[in-house]
Write a protein that holds these residues in place. Structure first.
Motif, short mmCIF file in Angstrom:
data_model
loop_
_atom_site.label_atom_id
_atom_site.label_comp_id
_atom_site.label_asym_id
_atom_site.label_seq_id
_atom_site.Cartn_x
_atom_site.Cartn_y
_atom_site.Cartn_z
N GLY A 36 0.81 -1.21 0.00
CA GLY A 36 0.00 0.00 0.00
C GLY A 36 0.84 1.26 0.00
N MET A 37 0.41 2.24 0.78
CA MET A 37 1.11 3.52 0.84
C MET A 37 2.44 3.44 1.59
SD MET A 37 -1.91 6.37 1.31
CE MET A 37 -0.68 7.63 1.62
N TRP A 38 2.70 2.33 2.27
CA TRP A 38 3.92 2.19 3.07
C TRP A 38 4.58 0.85 2.78
CZ3 TRP A 38 4.09 6.93 4.59
CH2 TRP A 38 2.91 7.60 4.95
N PRO A 39 5.08 0.62 1.56
CA PRO A 39 5.74 -0.65 1.26
C PRO A 39 6.91 -0.86 2.22
CG PRO A 39 5.42 0.65 -0.74
CD PRO A 39 5.10 1.54 0.42
N GLU A 40 6.99 -2.06 2.77
CA GLU A 40 8.02 -2.35 3.78
C GLU A 40 8.73 -3.64 3.42
OE1 GLU A 40 8.38 -2.43 8.66
OE2 GLU A 40 6.42 -2.25 7.72
N PHE A 41 10.02 -3.67 3.70
CA PHE A 41 10.88 -4.80 3.34
C PHE A 41 11.72 -5.22 4.54
CE2 PHE A 41 9.86 -2.34 -0.33
CZ PHE A 41 9.51 -3.31 -1.26
N GLN A 42 11.82 -6.51 4.76
CA GLN A 42 12.60 -7.04 5.88
C GLN A 42 14.09 -6.99 5.55
OE1 GLN A 42 11.03 -7.90 8.79
NE2 GLN A 42 13.11 -7.83 9.58
N LEU A 43 14.88 -6.49 6.48
CA LEU A 43 16.35 -6.46 6.36
C LEU A 43 16.91 -7.28 7.51
CD1 LEU A 43 16.98 -2.66 5.67
CD2 LEU A 43 16.81 -4.50 3.99
N GLY A 44 17.24 -8.52 7.25
CA GLY A 44 17.76 -9.36 8.33
C GLY A 44 16.71 -9.65 9.37
N GLU A 45 17.16 -9.87 10.59
CA GLU A 45 16.25 -10.26 11.67
C GLU A 45 15.68 -9.10 12.47
OE1 GLU A 45 18.28 -12.99 14.22
OE2 GLU A 45 18.90 -14.26 12.57
N ASN A 46 16.35 -7.95 12.48
CA ASN A 46 15.96 -6.96 13.47
C ASN A 46 15.49 -5.62 12.95
OD1 ASN A 46 18.45 -6.20 12.50
ND2 ASN A 46 19.13 -5.34 14.43
N VAL A 47 15.49 -5.40 11.65
CA VAL A 47 15.08 -4.09 11.16
C VAL A 47 14.42 -4.24 9.78
CG1 VAL A 47 17.26 -3.50 10.02
CG2 VAL A 47 15.82 -1.67 10.91
N SER A 48 13.55 -3.31 9.48
CA SER A 48 12.94 -3.30 8.15
C SER A 48 13.15 -1.92 7.53
CB SER A 48 11.45 -3.65 8.21
OG SER A 48 10.74 -2.71 8.97
N LEU A 49 12.92 -1.85 6.26
CA LEU A 49 13.05 -0.62 5.49
C LEU A 49 11.67 -0.32 4.93
CD1 LEU A 49 15.76 0.13 2.87
CD2 LEU A 49 13.37 0.15 2.19
N TYR A 50 11.21 0.90 5.13
CA TYR A 50 9.92 1.21 4.50
C TYR A 50 10.07 2.43 3.62
CZ TYR A 50 7.94 5.09 7.28
OH TYR A 50 7.66 6.30 7.85
N LEU A 51 9.33 2.40 2.53
CA LEU A 51 9.37 3.46 1.54
C LEU A 51 8.30 4.49 1.87
CD1 LEU A 51 9.64 1.25 -1.68
CD2 LEU A 51 11.49 2.15 -0.23
N VAL A 52 8.68 5.74 1.74
CA VAL A 52 7.72 6.81 2.00
C VAL A 52 7.79 7.83 0.87
CG1 VAL A 52 9.37 8.04 3.48
CG2 VAL A 52 6.94 8.54 3.67
N ASP A 53 6.64 8.10 0.29
CA ASP A 53 6.52 9.17 -0.70
C ASP A 53 6.06 10.40 0.08
OD1 ASP A 53 5.77 11.02 -2.59
OD2 ASP A 53 4.65 9.60 -3.82
N PRO A 54 6.94 11.37 0.28
CA PRO A 54 6.58 12.53 1.10
C PRO A 54 5.32 13.26 0.64
CG PRO A 54 8.92 12.55 0.58
CD PRO A 54 8.29 11.47 -0.25
N THR A 55 5.00 13.18 -0.66
CA THR A 55 3.81 13.88 -1.15
C THR A 55 2.53 13.27 -0.57
OG1 THR A 55 3.66 12.55 -3.17
CG2 THR A 55 4.98 14.57 -3.28
N ASN A 56 2.58 12.01 -0.12
CA ASN A 56 1.41 11.39 0.51
C ASN A 56 1.12 11.98 1.89
OD1 ASN A 56 0.96 9.67 -1.64
ND2 ASN A 56 2.13 8.00 -0.76
N MET A 57 2.07 12.77 2.42
CA MET A 57 1.89 13.40 3.73
C MET A 57 1.90 14.92 3.61
SD MET A 57 4.38 10.93 5.98
CE MET A 57 5.81 11.33 4.98
N GLY A 58 1.67 15.42 2.39
CA GLY A 58 1.63 16.86 2.18
C GLY A 58 2.99 17.52 2.18
N GLN A 59 4.05 16.74 2.03
CA GLN A 59 5.41 17.28 2.00
C GLN A 59 5.97 17.15 0.58
OE1 GLN A 59 7.41 14.92 4.95
NE2 GLN A 59 6.29 15.82 6.64
N THR A 60 7.19 17.60 0.39
CA THR A 60 7.84 17.47 -0.91
C THR A 60 9.08 16.61 -0.76
OG1 THR A 60 9.10 19.49 -0.56
CG2 THR A 60 7.02 19.71 -1.75
N PHE A 61 9.46 15.97 -1.83
CA PHE A 61 10.70 15.20 -1.87
C PHE A 61 11.83 16.21 -1.98
CE2 PHE A 61 14.10 12.97 -4.11
CZ PHE A 61 14.18 11.77 -3.40
N VAL A 62 12.68 16.29 -0.96
CA VAL A 62 13.76 17.28 -0.95
C VAL A 62 15.11 16.67 -1.30
CG1 VAL A 62 12.61 18.89 0.61
CG2 VAL A 62 14.05 17.07 1.54
#
Length: 127
Positions: free
Chosen positions: A39-65
């Motif tokens: 969905g709006m927050w695609p997330e990927f597992q990195l090893g056992e203890n952390v994940s990476l999630y993608l954020v499009d700043p425009t979905n939160m009213g911000q801009t990609f800087v």
């Protein structure tokens, strides 16, 4: 004086992107990471203890800087082997694999320019 903050672990690292569909395909299909959120927050597992999630700043009213300029280090068993596999998928690396005397590092970027590094320590950490 306040007590020290006790951090149990890092839950996720967020990565700013401009195109969720394109970036999801890159992380899932090109890098081969396990996708655990959609969905709006695609997330990927990195090893056992952390994940990476993608954020499009425009979905939160911000801009990609701009992309992350400091690399996110992805620990792999063998940097050269992993690099070869990713190069076969079309990923371009920045320069040669570095041997710092302590670790091996190979830098690459995602489609938005966020910097990553394949990493493996091969010498003991000294205090």
């Amino acid at each position: 004086m306040a007590d020290r903050l006790i951090v149990e672990r890092v839950d996720f690292v967020s990565v700013p992107v401009t195109d969720l569909e394109r970036s999801t395909a890159f992380y899932r299909d090109t890098l081969g990471l396990e996708q655990i959120g959609e969905g709006m927050w695609p997330e990927f597992q990195l090893g056992e203890n952390v994940s990476l999630y993608l954020v499009d700043p425009t979905n939160m009213g911000q801009t990609f800087v701009g992309p992350h300029a400091s690399p996110i280090a992805l620990r792999v068993a063998d940097v050269e082997e992993a690099r070869g596999e990713l190069e076969a998928e079309g990923i371009a690396f920045e320069g040669e694999t570095l041997d710092t005397g302590v670790c091996h590092m190979a830098h690459f970027s995602d489609p938005d320019g966020n910097v990553f590094m394949l990493h493996r320590r091969h010498a003991p950490h000294e205090s």
